[in-house]
Motif scaffolding. Structure first.
Motif, PDB file in Angstrom:
ATOM      1  N   PRO A  23       0.844  -1.189   0.000  1.00 16.93           N
ATOM      2  CA  PRO A  23       0.000   0.000   0.000  1.00 16.93           C
ATOM      3  C   PRO A  23       0.888   1.252   0.000  1.00 16.93           C
ATOM      4  O   PRO A  23       1.861   1.308   0.768  1.00 16.93           O
ATOM      5  CB  PRO A  23      -0.779  -0.116   1.321  1.00 16.93           C
ATOM      6  N   VAL A  24       0.591   2.215  -0.850  1.00  9.19           N
ATOM      7  CA  VAL A  24       1.435   3.421  -0.932  1.00  9.19           C
ATOM      8  C   VAL A  24       0.589   4.674  -0.729  1.00  9.19           C
ATOM      9  O   VAL A  24      -0.635   4.651  -0.891  1.00  9.19           O
ATOM     10  CB  VAL A  24       2.179   3.517  -2.289  1.00  9.19           C
ATOM     11  N   SER A  25       1.273   5.752  -0.377  1.00 10.30           N
ATOM     12  CA  SER A  25       0.547   6.999  -0.121  1.00 10.30           C
ATOM     13  C   SER A  25       0.792   8.039  -1.206  1.00 10.30           C
ATOM     14  O   SER A  25       0.384   9.188  -1.053  1.00 10.30           O
ATOM     15  CB  SER A  25       0.932   7.557   1.239  1.00 10.30           C
ATOM     16  N   ARG A  26       1.479   7.668  -2.265  1.00 10.83           N
ATOM     17  CA  ARG A  26       1.710   8.617  -3.372  1.00 10.83           C
ATOM     18  C   ARG A  26       1.528   7.892  -4.702  1.00 10.83           C
ATOM     19  O   ARG A  26       2.036   6.778  -4.883  1.00 10.83           O
ATOM     20  CB  ARG A  26       3.135   9.179  -3.323  1.00 10.83           C
ATOM     21  N   SER A  27       0.857   8.570  -5.608  1.00 10.05           N
ATOM     22  CA  SER A  27       0.572   7.951  -6.903  1.00 10.05           C
ATOM     23  C   SER A  27       1.838   7.648  -7.695  1.00 10.05           C
ATOM     24  O   SER A  27       1.935   6.600  -8.345  1.00 10.05           O
ATOM     25  CB  SER A  27      -0.313   8.874  -7.743  1.00 10.05           C
ATOM     26  N   LEU A  28       2.813   8.585  -7.651  1.00  6.40           N
ATOM     27  CA  LEU A  28       4.043   8.360  -8.414  1.00  6.40           C
ATOM     28  C   LEU A  28       4.834   7.183  -7.846  1.00  6.40           C
ATOM     29  O   LEU A  28       5.477   6.443  -8.594  1.00  6.40           O
ATOM     30  CB  LEU A  28       4.917   9.623  -8.412  1.00  6.40           C
ATOM     31  N   VAL A  29       4.773   7.013  -6.540  1.00  4.65           N
ATOM     32  CA  VAL A  29       5.446   5.857  -5.924  1.00  4.65           C
ATOM     33  C   VAL A  29       4.774   4.571  -6.400  1.00  4.65           C
ATOM     34  O   VAL A  29       5.446   3.570  -6.673  1.00  4.65           O
ATOM     35  CB  VAL A  29       5.402   5.970  -4.377  1.00  4.65           C
ATOM     36  N   MET A  30       3.439   4.642  -6.519  1.00  2.00           N
ATOM     37  CA  MET A  30       2.707   3.469  -7.003  1.00  2.00           C
ATOM     38  C   MET A  30       3.196   3.076  -8.403  1.00  2.00           C
ATOM     39  O   MET A  30       3.504   1.897  -8.662  1.00  2.00           O
ATOM     40  CB  MET A  30       1.204   3.787  -7.054  1.00  2.00           C
ATOM     41  N   THR A  31       3.307   4.073  -9.272  1.00  2.00           N
ATOM     42  CA  THR A  31       3.735   3.800 -10.650  1.00  2.00           C
ATOM     43  C   THR A  31       5.158   3.238 -10.675  1.00  2.00           C
ATOM     44  O   THR A  31       5.431   2.241 -11.359  1.00  2.00           O
ATOM     45  CB  THR A  31       3.685   5.104 -11.474  1.00  2.00           C
ATOM     46  N   ALA A  32       6.061   3.885  -9.915  1.00  2.00           N
ATOM     47  CA  ALA A  32       7.460   3.434  -9.904  1.00  2.00           C
ATOM     48  C   ALA A  32       7.576   2.037  -9.309  1.00  2.00           C
ATOM     49  O   ALA A  32       8.323   1.193  -9.833  1.00  2.00           O
ATOM     50  CB  ALA A  32       8.308   4.419  -9.103  1.00  2.00           C
ATOM     51  N   ALA A  33       6.844   1.785  -8.234  1.00  2.00           N
ATOM     52  CA  ALA A  33       6.919   0.471  -7.571  1.00  2.00           C
ATOM     53  C   ALA A  33       6.404  -0.626  -8.503  1.00  2.00           C
ATOM     54  O   ALA A  33       6.974  -1.722  -8.552  1.00  2.00           O
ATOM     55  CB  ALA A  33       6.125   0.494  -6.276  1.00  2.00           C
ATOM     56  N   ARG A  34       5.332  -0.344  -9.248  1.00  2.00           N
ATOM     57  CA  ARG A  34       4.797  -1.339 -10.187  1.00  2.00           C
ATOM     58  C   ARG A  34       5.832  -1.702 -11.233  1.00  2.00           C
ATOM     59  O   ARG A  34       6.020  -2.875 -11.558  1.00  2.00           O
ATOM     60  CB  ARG A  34       3.540  -0.787 -10.865  1.00  2.00           C
ATOM     61  N   GLU A  35       6.483  -0.652 -11.775  1.00  2.00           N
ATOM     62  CA  GLU A  35       7.506  -0.902 -12.796  1.00  2.00           C
ATOM     63  C   GLU A  35       8.640  -1.744 -12.225  1.00  2.00           C
ATOM     64  O   GLU A  35       9.151  -2.661 -12.891  1.00  2.00           O
ATOM     65  CB  GLU A  35       8.064   0.428 -13.318  1.00  2.00           C
ATOM     66  N   THR A  36       9.031  -1.422 -10.999  1.00  2.00           N
ATOM     67  CA  THR A  36      10.136  -2.140 -10.359  1.00  2.00           C
ATOM     68  C   THR A  36       9.784  -3.603 -10.144  1.00  2.00           C
ATOM     69  O   THR A  36      10.573  -4.508 -10.470  1.00  2.00           O
ATOM     70  CB  THR A  36      10.473  -1.479  -9.003  1.00  2.00           C
ATOM     71  N   ILE A  37       8.585  -3.853  -9.592  1.00  2.00           N
ATOM     72  CA  ILE A  37       8.184  -5.247  -9.308  1.00  2.00           C
ATOM     73  C   ILE A  37       8.013  -6.018 -10.620  1.00  2.00           C
ATOM     74  O   ILE A  37       8.427  -7.174 -10.739  1.00  2.00           O
ATOM     75  CB  ILE A  37       6.891  -5.282  -8.468  1.00  2.00           C
ATOM     76  N   LYS A  38       7.417  -5.337 -11.605  1.00  2.00           N
ATOM     77  CA  LYS A  38       7.209  -6.000 -12.900  1.00  2.00           C
ATOM     78  C   LYS A  38       8.551  -6.438 -13.490  1.00  2.00           C
ATOM     79  O   LYS A  38       8.706  -7.575 -13.951  1.00  2.00           O
ATOM     80  CB  LYS A  38       6.500  -5.045 -13.871  1.00  2.00           C
ATOM     81  N   ALA A  39       9.547  -5.523 -13.444  1.00  2.00           N
ATOM     82  CA  ALA A  39      10.880  -5.849 -13.967  1.00  2.00           C
ATOM     83  C   ALA A  39      11.497  -7.011 -13.205  1.00  2.00           C
ATOM     84  O   ALA A  39      12.138  -7.889 -13.798  1.00  2.00           O
ATOM     85  CB  ALA A  39      11.782  -4.618 -13.880  1.00  2.00           C
ATOM     86  N   SER A  40      11.291  -7.031 -11.886  1.00  2.00           N
ATOM     87  CA  SER A  40      11.852  -8.121 -11.071  1.00  2.00           C
ATOM     88  C   SER A  40      11.216  -9.451 -11.432  1.00  2.00           C
ATOM     89  O   SER A  40      11.907 -10.479 -11.526  1.00  2.00           O
ATOM     90  CB  SER A  40      11.619  -7.839  -9.585  1.00  2.00           C
ATOM     91  N   TYR A  41       9.915  -9.470 -11.653  1.00  2.00           N
ATOM     92  CA  TYR A  41       9.229 -10.716 -12.024  1.00  2.00           C
ATOM     93  C   TYR A  41       9.686 -11.195 -13.395  1.00  2.00           C
ATOM     94  O   TYR A  41       9.803 -12.396 -13.637  1.00  2.00           O
ATOM     95  CB  TYR A  41       7.706 -10.517 -11.988  1.00  2.00           C
ATOM     96  N   GLN A  42       9.917 -10.225 -14.282  1.00  2.00           N
ATOM     97  CA  GLN A  42      10.410 -10.602 -15.618  1.00  2.00           C
ATOM     98  C   GLN A  42      11.814 -11.189 -15.521  1.00  2.00           C
ATOM     99  O   GLN A  42      12.136 -12.192 -16.156  1.00  2.00           O
ATOM    100  CB  GLN A  42      10.401  -9.396 -16.543  1.00  2.00           C
ATOM    101  N   THR A  43      12.658 -10.551 -14.694  1.00  2.00           N
ATOM    102  CA  THR A  43      14.022 -11.041 -14.505  1.00  2.00           C
ATOM    103  C   THR A  43      14.010 -12.450 -13.915  1.00  2.00           C
ATOM    104  O   THR A  43      14.831 -13.300 -14.275  1.00  2.00           O
ATOM    105  CB  THR A  43      14.810 -10.100 -13.559  1.00  2.00           C
ATOM    106  N   ALA A  44      13.062 -12.665 -12.996  1.00  2.00           N
ATOM    107  CA  ALA A  44      12.963 -13.992 -12.359  1.00  2.00           C
ATOM    108  C   ALA A  44      12.327 -15.015 -13.281  1.00  2.00           C
ATOM    109  O   ALA A  44      12.184 -16.185 -12.904  1.00  2.00           O
ATOM    110  CB  ALA A  44      12.163 -13.879 -11.066  1.00  2.00           C
ATOM    111  N   GLY A  45      11.898 -14.586 -14.483  1.00  2.00           N
ATOM    112  CA  GLY A  45      11.276 -15.497 -15.445  1.00  2.00           C
ATOM    113  C   GLY A  45       9.845 -15.855 -15.105  1.00  2.00           C
ATOM    114  O   GLY A  45       9.336 -16.899 -15.527  1.00  2.00           O
ATOM    115  N   ARG A  46       9.168 -14.967 -14.334  1.00  2.51           N
ATOM    116  CA  ARG A  46       7.785 -15.266 -13.962  1.00  2.51           C
ATOM    117  C   ARG A  46       6.877 -14.051 -14.208  1.00  2.51           C
ATOM    118  O   ARG A  46       6.164 -13.592 -13.315  1.00  2.51           O
ATOM    119  CB  ARG A  46       7.721 -15.643 -12.479  1.00  2.51           C
TER     120      ARG A  46
END
Lengths: 208, 414
Positions: free
Chosen positions: B243-266
């Motif tokens: 859960p985040v309190s800023r919209s820009l953090v939400m966007t950045a965090a999504r990109e970060t997690i998405k990249a990590s899942y892609q790197t992990a092959g999932r």
């Protein structure tokens, strides 16, 4: 590259007061505010989407999601309907702010007092040498910060009473420790900033 | 006899009348005296003007400020003086003077900002009593000047440059394969263990990146650590909740997690709803996160970023559900709360070091080694400063005091 250029400009504008560097801090801050203002819609829509999905799908705790949707609409609609003077005294928005938002916010803040008590109880248990030192220092500082501390040590000469001891602990050992942390933070900031500016650190952009 | 009696009565009445006149005039006089005296006094409250009004260029700016100083009116320099305030008047390009700013008694300085280059500004200062005013002589017209360098920050620039050079040096040394010793950070060593615990318990991980936006470096540090955490999370196939309190953090965090899942092959396991915006409001956010903690009972809670009054509320709630908690912030005031309530705490610089430490990349570790040079310089300077000021004051050694003054000048920020 964009991060590198913007980072370098921010560093330079601190040392160069001449135009255009003098204005760049304000320009970038304005741009950030504009982007953030638009981005808030992303957040609000995301909140509504997730809450609506919970309510429609009758998922676990969907009742809370319904409260979120109701509260969101309750504050947003009067805000928009009130026009430019929506915050003025006497408006419904102002009434909600004063009599719903402020007490709720204060209630959450007030819970802190109880959490301080429970955390202090755990932290001050004399389990080892460090915790015992913490307990002793905390005991004298807390007692020295209230009038009873000086009443108990009133027979001592001025400068040796509990309030003086508390001030000494705060001004010297505590201040020294805090400054050491601050120096570490400042150096960590420099190092992190360089990593980001140079592109060595790109995790926040979704990179490696 | 009767005539004599009536004469006495007449005299008595006359006496009473005179007494009435005297008394009433006295009462009248008494009632009017303060006001009349005040009126006379007020009429006499004449004041002297401020003197020595000097306008100078404000140093190290983009020609957008002038400094105005003056000696206050003589009547303002005594206790209970008659001056009730000052007004600064300004003339632009030798046109008519206009009031610019009202100031309190005792004022002797005004910084006029938001000016323009190649424009002439002239000033005078007017002192006021209740019913009088006196103006100073107007200054000569001057234009603000602009400078290319902030000379007062030259030493800060040199220090920053030295630290940067040391960081560069160790990054290049690390690239060449030099073995660099980095001390173990318990909080970061425990990250994998904490994620493993969540896996074993089959419960989610809660990641809270503070309450500030992406323009705060602590939030950036939290998002960089998120990249490493989410990569492990993707490997272990557990649920992360953010859960985040800023919209820009939400966007950045999504990109970060998405990249990590892609790197992990999932990439298929990634879901946008892992990161959820709640509210910008501090205690509204706290209420929501506390609710999530109590309802979903995450096995592991990460509290990394910028925290304020909510730090202890969040950490104590996490403690009450027996979650393993790893916290970190660069706000010294919140560190004691995290230390008291969390299992591991990253203190200040450790939060910034976390990403480099977890990545294990030589380049990033080199940057950590570089900042150690800064720490060494700080230690040496502190020791020299303590010795110098102690000897300087205890034995009145002027040379030592001069060393201390020089160090204070070099390391003070303007």
């Amino acid at each position: 590259m964009i991060t590198g250029i913007v980072g370098a400009v921010f560093v330079l504008q601190y040392f160069i007061p001449h135009w255009p560097f003098s204005k760049m801090n304000a320009w970038f801050s304005d741009w950030f505010s504009i982007v953030a203002a638009f981005a808030i819609w992303l957040g609000a829509l995301n909140l509504m989407k997730i809450s609506a999905q919970k309510v429609v799908g009758r998922k676990e705790d969907w009742g809370y999601a319904l409260v979120i949707i109701f509260s969101f609409l309750l504050i947003v609609i009067p805000g928009f309907a009130g026009g430019q003077g929506y915050r003025e005294a006497g408006t419904f928005f102002s009434w909600l702010y004063e009599w719903a938002y402020t007490p709720l916010s204060s209630t959450m803040f007030a819970i802190l007092a109880f959490f301080v008590a429970s955390a202090s109880y755990r932290a001050f248990r004399a389990r080892n040498l460090e915790a015992s030192l913490l307990l002793i220092a905390a005991f004298f500082v807390m007692l020295g910060r209230v009038p009873v501390g000086d009443i108990l040590t009133g027979f001592m000469p001025v400068g040796w009473r509990l309030s003086d001891l508390a001030s000494w602990v705060m001004n010297y050992p505590q201040a020294a420790g805090q400054r050491a942390i601050m120096i570490g933070i400042a150096l960590g900031l420099v190092s992190t900033s360089l990593r980001i500016i140079l592109g060595i650190e790109r995790s926040h952009l979704g990179g490696e | 006899m009767r005539r004599r009696h009536s004469r006495h009565i007449l005299l008595f009445h006359l006496f009473l009348f005179c007494l009435f006149l005297v008394t009433s005039s006295a009462i009248h006089a008494q009632s009017e005296t303060p006001a009349d005296t005040a009126a006379v006094d007020t009429a006499k409250v004449q004041i002297e003007p401020p003197t020595s009004v000097v306008v100078t260029d404000h140093k190290y700016d983009d020609a957008d400020a002038l400094e105005l100083t003056w000696v206050p009116s003589v009547n303002d320099r005594v206790p209970g003086g008659k001056v009730v305030g000052y007004t600064v008047f300004r003339s632009i390009n030798e046109r008519e003077f206009e009031p610019l700013q009202e100031l309190l008694p005792g004022s002797n300085f005004y910084l006029d900002e938001s000016l323009y280059r190649d424009t002439l500004y002239s000033y005078y200062v007017m002192a006021y009593s209740r019913n009088d005013s006196a103006r100073s002589v107007a200054t000569e017209p001057v234009s603000p000047q602009r400078e290319w360098l902030h000379v007062d920050r030259a030493w800060l620039f040199v220090i920053a440059l030295l630290i940067s050079i040391s960081v560069f040096y160790f990054i290049s040394a690390a690239k060449k394969g030099e073995d660099l010793f980095i001390r173990k950070i318990a909080g970061l060593e425990a990250v994998d263990e904490a994620i493993g615990r969540a896996t074993e318990m089959g419960r989610p991980i809660l990641y809270i990146p503070g309450i500030l936006d992406m323009d705060d470096v602590q939030t950036l540090a939290a998002i960089t650590i998120l990249g490493h955490v989410s990569r492990t999370v993707a490997d272990y196939d557990i649920h992360v909740r953010m859960p985040v309190s800023r919209s820009l953090v939400m966007t950045a965090a999504r990109e970060t997690i998405k990249a990590s899942y892609q790197t992990a092959g999932r990439p298929d396991a990634y879901n946008d709803d892992m990161v959820q915006y709640v509210t910008d409001e501090q205690f509204g956010y706290v209420a929501a996160v506390d609710g999530i903690m109590v309802r979903e009972k995450p096995a592991t809670v990460f509290l990394l970023g910028a925290f304020f009054a909510e730090s202890l509320i969040l950490a104590e709630t996490g403690n009450s559900i027996n979650a393993i908690q790893i916290a970190g912030t660069a706000r010294p005031a919140q560190l004691p709360f995290f230390i008291a309530a969390c299992d591991f705490t990253l203190i200040g610089e450790e939060l910034f070091a976390a990403s480099a430490y977890l990545s294990g990349e030589p380049k990033q570790l080199g940057s950590l080694k570089g900042q150690d040079v800064g720490k060494f310089v700080a230690m040496v300077v502190i020791i020299i400063g303590v010795v110098a000021v102690t000897l300087g004051q205890a034995f009145d050694v002027a040379f030592m005091q001069e060393i201390f003054d020089a160090l204070t000048y070099v390391f003070s920020t303007q």
